[in-house]
Design an enzyme around this catalytic site. Structure first.
Site, PDB file in Angstrom:
ATOM      1  N   PRO A   2       1.065  -0.709  -0.297  1.00 49.11           N
ATOM      2  CA  PRO A   2      -0.367   0.192  -0.114  1.00 49.11           C
ATOM      3  C   PRO A   2       0.858   0.946  -0.024  1.00 49.11           C
ATOM      4  O   PRO A   2       2.206   1.143   0.927  1.00 49.11           O
ATOM      5  CB  PRO A   2      -0.410  -0.441   0.915  1.00 49.11           C
ATOM      6  CG  PRO A   2      -0.455  -1.533   2.075  1.00 49.11           C
ATOM      7  CD  PRO A   2       0.340  -1.988   0.951  1.00 49.11           C
ATOM      8  N   GLU A   3       0.837   2.117  -0.951  1.00 50.34           N
ATOM      9  CA  GLU A   3       1.537   3.515  -0.884  1.00 50.34           C
ATOM     10  C   GLU A   3       0.415   4.260  -1.720  1.00 50.34           C
ATOM     11  O   GLU A   3      -0.685   4.254  -0.895  1.00 50.34           O
ATOM     12  CB  GLU A   3       2.003   3.156  -2.376  1.00 50.34           C
ATOM     13  CG  GLU A   3       3.212   2.309  -2.003  1.00 50.34           C
ATOM     14  CD  GLU A   3       4.129   2.347  -3.346  1.00 50.34           C
ATOM     15  OE1 GLU A   3       4.333   3.223  -3.817  1.00 50.34           O
ATOM     16  OE2 GLU A   3       4.724   1.828  -3.426  1.00 50.34           O
ATOM     17  N   LYS A  61       1.043   8.445   3.567  1.00 52.21           N
ATOM     18  CA  LYS A  61       0.165   6.634   3.828  1.00 52.21           C
ATOM     19  C   LYS A  61      -0.124   6.603   5.306  1.00 52.21           C
ATOM     20  O   LYS A  61      -0.423   5.649   5.426  1.00 52.21           O
ATOM     21  CB  LYS A  61       1.799   5.537   3.599  1.00 52.21           C
ATOM     22  CG  LYS A  61       2.270   5.646   1.978  1.00 52.21           C
ATOM     23  CD  LYS A  61       3.521   4.763   2.096  1.00 52.21           C
ATOM     24  CE  LYS A  61       4.849   5.712   2.397  1.00 52.21           C
ATOM     25  NZ  LYS A  61       5.610   4.542   1.754  1.00 52.21           N
ATOM     26  N   HIS A  95      -4.974 -13.026  10.629  1.00 59.96           N
ATOM     27  CA  HIS A  95      -4.592 -12.027  11.128  1.00 59.96           C
ATOM     28  C   HIS A  95      -5.274 -10.773  10.707  1.00 59.96           C
ATOM     29  O   HIS A  95      -4.613  -9.910  10.426  1.00 59.96           O
ATOM     30  CB  HIS A  95      -3.412 -12.029   9.720  1.00 59.96           C
ATOM     31  CG  HIS A  95      -2.307 -12.888   9.728  1.00 59.96           C
ATOM     32  ND1 HIS A  95      -1.050 -13.342  10.816  1.00 59.96           N
ATOM     33  CD2 HIS A  95      -2.032 -13.494   8.563  1.00 59.96           C
ATOM     34  CE1 HIS A  95      -0.882 -14.262  10.223  1.00 59.96           C
ATOM     35  NE2 HIS A  95      -0.908 -15.085   9.141  1.00 59.96           N
ATOM     36  N   ARG A 114       2.370  -8.856   8.690  1.00 60.74           N
ATOM     37  CA  ARG A 114       2.966  -8.642   8.839  1.00 60.74           C
ATOM     38  C   ARG A 114       3.459  -7.669   9.870  1.00 60.74           C
ATOM     39  O   ARG A 114       4.805  -7.038   9.831  1.00 60.74           O
ATOM     40  CB  ARG A 114       4.550  -8.453   7.334  1.00 60.74           C
ATOM     41  CG  ARG A 114       4.914  -9.048   6.032  1.00 60.74           C
ATOM     42  CD  ARG A 114       5.089  -8.772   5.606  1.00 60.74           C
ATOM     43  NE  ARG A 114       4.984  -9.924   4.586  1.00 60.74           N
ATOM     44  CZ  ARG A 114       5.767  -9.843   2.811  1.00 60.74           C
ATOM     45  NH1 ARG A 114       5.557  -8.806   2.355  1.00 60.74           N
ATOM     46  NH2 ARG A 114       5.042 -11.025   2.144  1.00 60.74           N
ATOM     47  N   ARG A 267      16.406  -1.138  -0.390  1.00 56.10           N
ATOM     48  CA  ARG A 267      15.490  -1.497  -1.529  1.00 56.10           C
ATOM     49  C   ARG A 267      15.497  -1.488  -2.793  1.00 56.10           C
ATOM     50  O   ARG A 267      16.701  -0.941  -3.378  1.00 56.10           O
ATOM     51  CB  ARG A 267      14.794  -0.832  -1.138  1.00 56.10           C
ATOM     52  CG  ARG A 267      14.485   0.117  -0.181  1.00 56.10           C
ATOM     53  CD  ARG A 267      13.027  -0.678   0.302  1.00 56.10           C
ATOM     54  NE  ARG A 267      12.701  -0.577   2.108  1.00 56.10           N
ATOM     55  CZ  ARG A 267      13.342  -0.763   2.902  1.00 56.10           C
ATOM     56  NH1 ARG A 267      14.062  -2.204   2.850  1.00 56.10           N
ATOM     57  NH2 ARG A 267      12.997  -0.580   4.266  1.00 56.10           N
TER      58      ARG A 267
END
Length: 279
Positions: A2-3, A61, A95, A114, A267
């Site tokens: 998600p950005e 974000k 989750h 995560r 990255r």
DNA sequence: AACGATCCCTGTTGGC
DNA sequence: TGCCAACAGGGATCGT
């Protein structure tokens, strides 16, 4: 991941469901999801229960929802977080770390395998201390002008790719859209930020607007692994529109040269060696 | 101050 | 086929 576009699409759904609604019952069930409140899950639940959501906003974000008592509910999707809006009787997905029942019976859930994401509740004072106050201008709603950006970059020597990921300079870009914007602007990710000309920055800002706008129109980018899904369960369709991200070895959509991948600040960075000349 | 490295976490992938 | 190490990444934190 998600950005900005994915967070914005999530915001629209949450605002529709939560604006003006009271949080009747709140249950946070994972300590990492509540890690930004010293009192953990119990504190998050207690400070949210009974409050009414004024609206659901966004900066970069971060989702930020002001409440009726002056506090703000803050949420970040991290890299695997997503919200669902539905009936409380629906099966609880693995989750699921946060559930809020609204006064119309709808249940908002936060699912985050995560646990890089979080949910927090802050007072105005805590807001100032939190990272959110340091988040820079939103890349979509209030993008800086090229001269302002040149000013912010100053004589910075770090690679422009690293600086685009720094949420203090411009907020909302993540690894995917930073790579996409640099490609569209014809700027190599290793170019030192401070060496970019105003002309470079004008092209970069225009590219950011195009890339983010296209992603919003296409419902966001859902990668095939931990697929980002909208709160209504739909997957975005922007993946097939990506020009370089995740396309190592495949032809550049502009010139046909093979897309290359290098690592910058731990990255992955994808770029076209022809369209984006090395510094 | 700026920069870069490290850590957190788990589903997926790739190599043997 | 099965197992396990490597990989992915946003942001906080720390060392230089």
């Amino acid at each position: 991941m998600p950005e900005l576009p994915e967070v914005e699409l999530t915001r629209r759904h949450l605002d529709e469901a939560m604006r003006g609604r009271r949080l009747v019952r709140v249950s946070t069930t994972h300590p990492r999801t509540a890690r930004h409140n010293a009192g953990g899950a119990t504190e998050v639940d207690e400070r949210l229960e009974g409050r009414t959501v004024r609206e659901v906003g966004r900066k970069g974000k971060f989702l930020a929802a002001p409440l009726d008592d002056g506090q703000t509910l803050i949420a970040h999707l991290g890299m695997s977080g997503r919200f669902t809006i539905g009936d409380p009787s629906e099966e609880v997905a693995l989750h699921t770390h946060f559930r809020a029942t609204l006064d119309d019976g709808v249940e908002v859930r936060f699912i985050d395998p995560r646990t890089f994401g979080f949910v927090a509740v802050v007072s105005p004072e805590e807001m100032v201390e939190s990272g959110l106050s340091r988040v820079g201008p939103d890349a979509w709603e209030m993008a800086p002008t090229a001269p302002d950006l040149a000013d912010a970059l100053g004589k910075r020597t770090a690679p422009v790719k690293a600086l685009l990921l720094d949420q203090v300079i411009v907020s909302g870009l993540g690894n995917i859209y930073a790579d996409e914007a640099l490609h569209l602007a014809g700027i190599h990710p290793l170019r030192p930020g401070g060496e970019l000309t105003v002309s470079d920055l004008e092209r970069l800002l225009a590219a950011i607007e195009i890339v983010l706008g296209q992603a919003l129109e296409n419902g966001g980018t859902s990668l095939d692994d931990l697929a980002y899904l909208l709160p209504d369960g739909r997957a975005g369709e922007n993946l097939e529109r990506l020009r370089v991200y995740g396309r190592t070895g495949l032809p550049c959509p502009t010139c046909g040269a093979a897309v290359e991948r290098i690592v910058i600040r731990a990255r992955s960075s994808h770029f076209c060696p022809v369209c984006q000349p090395a510094p």
